[in-house]
Design a protein around this motif. Structure first.
Motif, mmCIF file in Angstrom:
data_model
loop_
_atom_site.group_PDB
_atom_site.id
_atom_site.type_symbol
_atom_site.label_atom_id
_atom_site.label_comp_id
_atom_site.label_asym_id
_atom_site.label_seq_id
_atom_site.Cartn_x
_atom_site.Cartn_y
_atom_site.Cartn_z
ATOM 1 N N ILE A 17 -9.067 -3.960 67.195
ATOM 2 C CA ILE A 17 -7.726 -3.261 67.571
ATOM 3 C C ILE A 17 -7.848 -1.685 67.279
ATOM 4 O O ILE A 17 -7.407 -0.876 68.046
ATOM 5 C CB ILE A 17 -6.624 -3.663 66.418
ATOM 6 C CG1 ILE A 17 -6.332 -5.265 66.579
ATOM 7 C CG2 ILE A 17 -5.495 -2.746 66.317
ATOM 8 C CD1 ILE A 17 -5.314 -5.849 65.592
ATOM 9 N N GLU A 18 -8.634 -1.387 66.284
ATOM 10 C CA GLU A 18 -8.868 -0.041 66.147
ATOM 11 C C GLU A 18 -9.757 0.667 67.178
ATOM 12 O O GLU A 18 -9.689 1.831 67.513
ATOM 13 C CB GLU A 18 -9.427 0.466 64.820
ATOM 14 C CG GLU A 18 -8.691 -0.104 63.664
ATOM 15 C CD GLU A 18 -8.666 0.343 62.161
ATOM 16 O OE1 GLU A 18 -9.848 1.161 61.917
ATOM 17 O OE2 GLU A 18 -8.113 0.198 61.400
ATOM 18 N N ALA A 19 -10.905 0.044 67.542
ATOM 19 C CA ALA A 19 -11.735 0.613 68.459
ATOM 20 C C ALA A 19 -10.988 0.733 69.853
ATOM 21 O O ALA A 19 -11.041 1.818 70.616
ATOM 22 C CB ALA A 19 -12.936 -0.336 68.783
ATOM 23 N N ASN A 20 -10.104 -0.356 70.098
ATOM 24 C CA ASN A 20 -9.364 -0.123 71.282
ATOM 25 C C ASN A 20 -8.407 0.872 71.582
ATOM 26 O O ASN A 20 -8.021 1.624 72.398
ATOM 27 C CB ASN A 20 -8.633 -1.514 71.952
ATOM 28 C CG ASN A 20 -9.581 -2.526 72.215
ATOM 29 O OD1 ASN A 20 -10.611 -2.188 72.759
ATOM 30 N ND2 ASN A 20 -9.273 -3.777 71.944
ATOM 31 N N SER A 21 -7.740 1.098 69.949
ATOM 32 C CA SER A 21 -6.959 2.184 70.064
ATOM 33 C C SER A 21 -7.512 3.657 70.209
ATOM 34 O O SER A 21 -6.901 4.487 70.994
ATOM 35 C CB SER A 21 -6.267 2.234 68.854
ATOM 36 O OG SER A 21 -5.535 0.950 68.397
ATOM 37 N N ILE A 22 -8.722 3.932 69.746
ATOM 38 C CA ILE A 22 -9.535 4.975 70.143
ATOM 39 C C ILE A 22 -9.815 5.189 71.609
ATOM 40 O O ILE A 22 -9.748 6.307 72.148
ATOM 41 C CB ILE A 22 -10.832 5.260 69.218
ATOM 42 C CG1 ILE A 22 -10.568 5.135 67.708
ATOM 43 C CG2 ILE A 22 -11.576 6.150 69.661
ATOM 44 C CD1 ILE A 22 -11.783 5.050 66.871
ATOM 45 N N ILE A 142 -0.751 10.111 69.145
ATOM 46 C CA ILE A 142 -1.712 9.287 68.675
ATOM 47 C C ILE A 142 -1.071 8.048 68.539
ATOM 48 O O ILE A 142 -1.630 7.229 67.527
ATOM 49 C CB ILE A 142 -2.226 10.048 67.160
ATOM 50 C CG1 ILE A 142 -0.683 10.252 66.160
ATOM 51 C CG2 ILE A 142 -2.895 11.128 67.052
ATOM 52 C CD1 ILE A 142 -0.714 10.297 64.838
ATOM 53 N N SER A 143 -0.298 7.779 69.608
ATOM 54 C CA SER A 143 0.211 6.393 69.419
ATOM 55 C C SER A 143 -0.489 5.133 69.664
ATOM 56 O O SER A 143 -1.711 5.407 70.314
ATOM 57 C CB SER A 143 1.441 6.350 70.587
ATOM 58 O OG SER A 143 0.851 6.595 71.883
ATOM 59 N N VAL A 144 -0.218 4.106 69.103
ATOM 60 C CA VAL A 144 -0.806 2.967 69.088
ATOM 61 C C VAL A 144 -0.180 1.631 69.589
ATOM 62 O O VAL A 144 1.081 1.777 69.152
ATOM 63 C CB VAL A 144 -1.808 2.491 67.755
ATOM 64 C CG1 VAL A 144 -2.784 3.806 67.590
ATOM 65 C CG2 VAL A 144 -0.949 2.352 66.570
ATOM 66 N N GLU A 145 -0.814 0.787 70.042
ATOM 67 C CA GLU A 145 0.059 -0.482 70.429
ATOM 68 C C GLU A 145 0.521 -1.124 69.308
ATOM 69 O O GLU A 145 1.539 -1.677 69.136
ATOM 70 C CB GLU A 145 -0.980 -1.155 71.549
ATOM 71 C CG GLU A 145 -0.825 -0.622 72.816
ATOM 72 C CD GLU A 145 -1.604 -1.186 73.897
ATOM 73 O OE1 GLU A 145 -2.061 -2.671 73.378
ATOM 74 O OE2 GLU A 145 -1.965 -1.189 74.988
ATOM 75 N N ARG A 146 -0.403 -1.439 68.266
ATOM 76 C CA ARG A 146 0.020 -1.769 67.073
ATOM 77 C C ARG A 146 -1.013 -1.558 65.905
ATOM 78 O O ARG A 146 -2.047 -1.247 66.196
ATOM 79 C CB ARG A 146 -0.041 -3.453 67.225
ATOM 80 C CG ARG A 146 -1.597 -3.929 67.461
ATOM 81 C CD ARG A 146 -1.438 -5.447 67.357
ATOM 82 N NE ARG A 146 -1.447 -5.782 65.992
ATOM 83 C CZ ARG A 146 -0.418 -6.405 65.339
ATOM 84 N NH1 ARG A 146 0.514 -6.776 65.924
ATOM 85 N NH2 ARG A 146 -0.541 -6.731 64.073
ATOM 86 N N GLU A 147 -0.609 -1.669 64.802
ATOM 87 C CA GLU A 147 -1.624 -1.292 63.511
ATOM 88 C C GLU A 147 -2.421 -2.669 63.549
ATOM 89 O O GLU A 147 -2.083 -3.811 64.039
ATOM 90 C CB GLU A 147 -0.660 -1.052 62.199
ATOM 91 C CG GLU A 147 0.289 -0.046 62.396
ATOM 92 C CD GLU A 147 -0.580 1.293 62.388
ATOM 93 O OE1 GLU A 147 -1.717 1.347 62.196
ATOM 94 O OE2 GLU A 147 0.222 2.447 62.406
ATOM 95 N N ALA A 148 -3.525 -2.505 62.941
ATOM 96 C CA ALA A 148 -4.630 -3.591 62.573
ATOM 97 C C ALA A 148 -4.074 -4.380 61.461
ATOM 98 O O ALA A 148 -4.424 -5.597 61.433
ATOM 99 C CB ALA A 148 -5.735 -2.816 62.201
ATOM 100 N N CYS A 149 -3.074 -3.893 60.684
ATOM 101 C CA CYS A 149 -2.330 -4.832 59.778
ATOM 102 C C CYS A 149 -1.539 -5.855 60.684
ATOM 103 O O CYS A 149 -0.912 -5.751 61.187
ATOM 104 C CB CYS A 149 -1.552 -3.858 58.983
ATOM 105 S SG CYS A 149 -0.150 -4.831 57.767
ATOM 106 N N PRO A 150 -1.674 -7.053 59.889
ATOM 107 C CA PRO A 150 -0.884 -8.349 60.684
ATOM 108 C C PRO A 150 0.572 -8.080 60.613
ATOM 109 O O PRO A 150 1.105 -8.654 61.312
ATOM 110 C CB PRO A 150 -1.582 -9.585 59.950
ATOM 111 C CG PRO A 150 -2.134 -8.905 58.521
ATOM 112 C CD PRO A 150 -2.687 -7.586 58.783
ATOM 113 N N LEU A 151 0.773 -7.464 59.776
ATOM 114 C CA LEU A 151 2.378 -7.146 59.641
ATOM 115 C C LEU A 151 2.873 -5.997 60.391
ATOM 116 O O LEU A 151 3.880 -5.749 60.621
ATOM 117 C CB LEU A 151 2.612 -6.621 58.099
ATOM 118 C CG LEU A 151 2.499 -7.806 57.098
ATOM 119 C CD1 LEU A 151 2.618 -7.339 55.836
ATOM 120 C CD2 LEU A 151 3.133 -9.221 57.160
#
Length: 323
Positions: A17-22, A142-151
Motif C-alpha cells: 500500500i505504501e509503495a504504491n502510494s509513493i 499527497i493524497s492516497v487511496e487508503r491508509e495502510a491501517c486496516p481501519l
C-alpha cells in the motif's frame, strides 16, 4: 489469535500500500513541484515547516533533512505559534504547511500571520480543495487511496508519501544548489563524518620507502616478493616520470598463478592492471574511504599532479577513526 503467516501477509500488505502510494505520487508530479523548488531556492531566509500530530513529526524530519542538505530550515509547532513562537517567521522566509486534511485548526490559525508578512506558503495536503490548499501559493498533493491501517484511519501511507515528498524537495534543492560532498560533511561535524573533515588524504597516507613501487619491466616474481614484504596487499607500477601506470594486488597474484601456471618468465607489464583507482593528496579522507568502499579495495594510490606520492591503506583510516 492471529497466525504468524497472517502477520507476514499483513506486513507485506502495508509495504504494498505504501509503495504504491509513493508510485502514484511520482506519477502526479507536475509544475507545482517545480514551482515549490523555485520558491525555496530563491528564498533569502529560511524554510519554516509546520504541522500538527503525525504531520508535525514528519515535518520535523523534513526540516532536519533540509538543514543537512544545505537549505536552512526550522520546525514551528502550529499550536505554539499563536502563543509567541510565530516570531520565528521573518519576511524573507518560506513556510511549508503540512496537513493531510488541509483543515487542521491550529495550522489554519497560523495562516493569517503568514499572509500578513507576505511570506510564500507551500501547502502539502491530501485534499486539494481544502482551506490550506486554497490559501497556499503552491499546493503539493499527497493524497492516497487508503491508509495502510486496516481501519483506514491511522496516518500511515499518507505520512510515508509526505516523507518521500520532503526527501524529493531536499534532494532537488541539493542538486540545484550544487551542494557538494564536502558541503555535506561540514554540516555533520560529529562521528565518522566529522573525522572525515579533520583529515586529508595527505595526513594519513604512507610515503617514501613504505610505498611498494615497481617498474613495468620487473619480473612478476619480484612483484610477489615486494607485495609480501610491504604488507599492503598491492604494488604500484610507475612510469619513468613517476606518473601512475598500473597496479598488482594480492587478488591479482592468485588469478595470475591460476591462469598462467608457470610464472617464471612473466613480466609485470604482462599482468598489471592499468589505470588503478586513486585519490588526490588534498582530497578529504572520507572521500578516499568512499572510493575504497565503492570498489571494495583496501589500498589506494595517492597522486599529486598525476605523480604517485603515497598510498592510503584502510587500516590507517580505521586508526584515525574515519572508517
Amino acid at each position: 489469535m492471529i497466525k504468524e503467516d497472517e502477520l507476514i501477509k499483513s506486513a507485506k500488505d502495508v509495504f504494498d500500500i505504501e509503495a504504491n502510494s509513493i508510485l502514484k505520487l511520482k506519477d502526479r508530479l507536475s509544475k507545482s513541484f517545480i514551482d515549490a523548488i523555485n520558491i525555496l531556492y530563491q528564498s533569502k531566509g529560511k524554510v519554516v515547516v509546520t504541522g500538527m500530530g503525525k504531520s508535525g513529526l514528519i515535518g520535523r524530519k523534513i526540516a532536519s533533512t533540509l538543514c543537512s542538505t544545505g537549505t536552512p530550515a526550522v520546525f514551528l509547532h502550529p499550536a505554539e505559534s499563536t502563543h509567541g513562537d510565530s516570531g520565528i517567521i521573518t519576511r524573507d522566509d518560506v513556510v511549508i504547511g503540512i496537513s493531510n486534511s488541509g483543515e487542521t485548526a491550529e495550522l489554519l490559525n497560523l495562516l493569517p500571520l503568514v499572509k500578513r508578512f507576505g511570506v510564500p506558503l507551500i501547502g502539502i495536503t491530501g485534499k486539494i480543495e481544502s482551506t490550506l490548499a486554497k490559501r497556499s501559493d503552491v499546493v503539493l498533493d499527497i493524497s492516497v487511496e487508503r491508509e495502510a491501517c486496516p481501519l483506514n484511519k491511522a496516518p500511515t501511507a499518507s505520512t510515508t508519501v509526505t516523507l518521500a515528498l520532503g526527501d524529493a524537495l531536499a534532494v532537488c534543492l541539493l542538486k540545484k544548489r550544487g551542494f557538494s560532498y564536502e558541503d555535506f560533511l561540514v554540516f555533520h561535524p560529529s562521528g565518522t563524518l566529522g573525522k572525515g573533515i579533520l583529515y586529508k588524504v595527505s595526513d594519513l597516507m604512507l610515503s617514501g620507502d613504505k610505498v611498494p613501487l615497481l617498474d613495468e619491466n620487473s619480473c612478476f616474481v619480484d612483484a610477489i616478493k615486494l607485495i609480501s614484504d610491504k604488507k599492503l596487499g598491492c604494488a604500484f607500477i610507475i612510469n619513468p616520470d613517476k606518473t601512475l601506470k598500473g597496479v598488482i594486488t594480492d587478488g591479482d597474484i592468485r588469478r595470475i598463478i591460476i591462469k598462467h601456471g608457470n610464472i617464471e618468465k612473466l613480466k609485470v607489464k604482462d599482468v598489471m592492471v592499468l589505470n588503478p583507482k586513486r585519490a588526490n593528496a588534498d582530497d578529504l579522507a572520507a572521500k578516499a574511504l568512499s572510493i575504497m568502499e565503492k570498489y571494495s579495495i583496501t589500498s589506494l594510490a595517492v597522486v599529486e599532479n598525476e605523480k604517485l606520492i603515497g598510498v592510503l591503506h584502510i587500516h590507517d583510516l580505521l586508526k584515525a577513526g574515519v572508517a
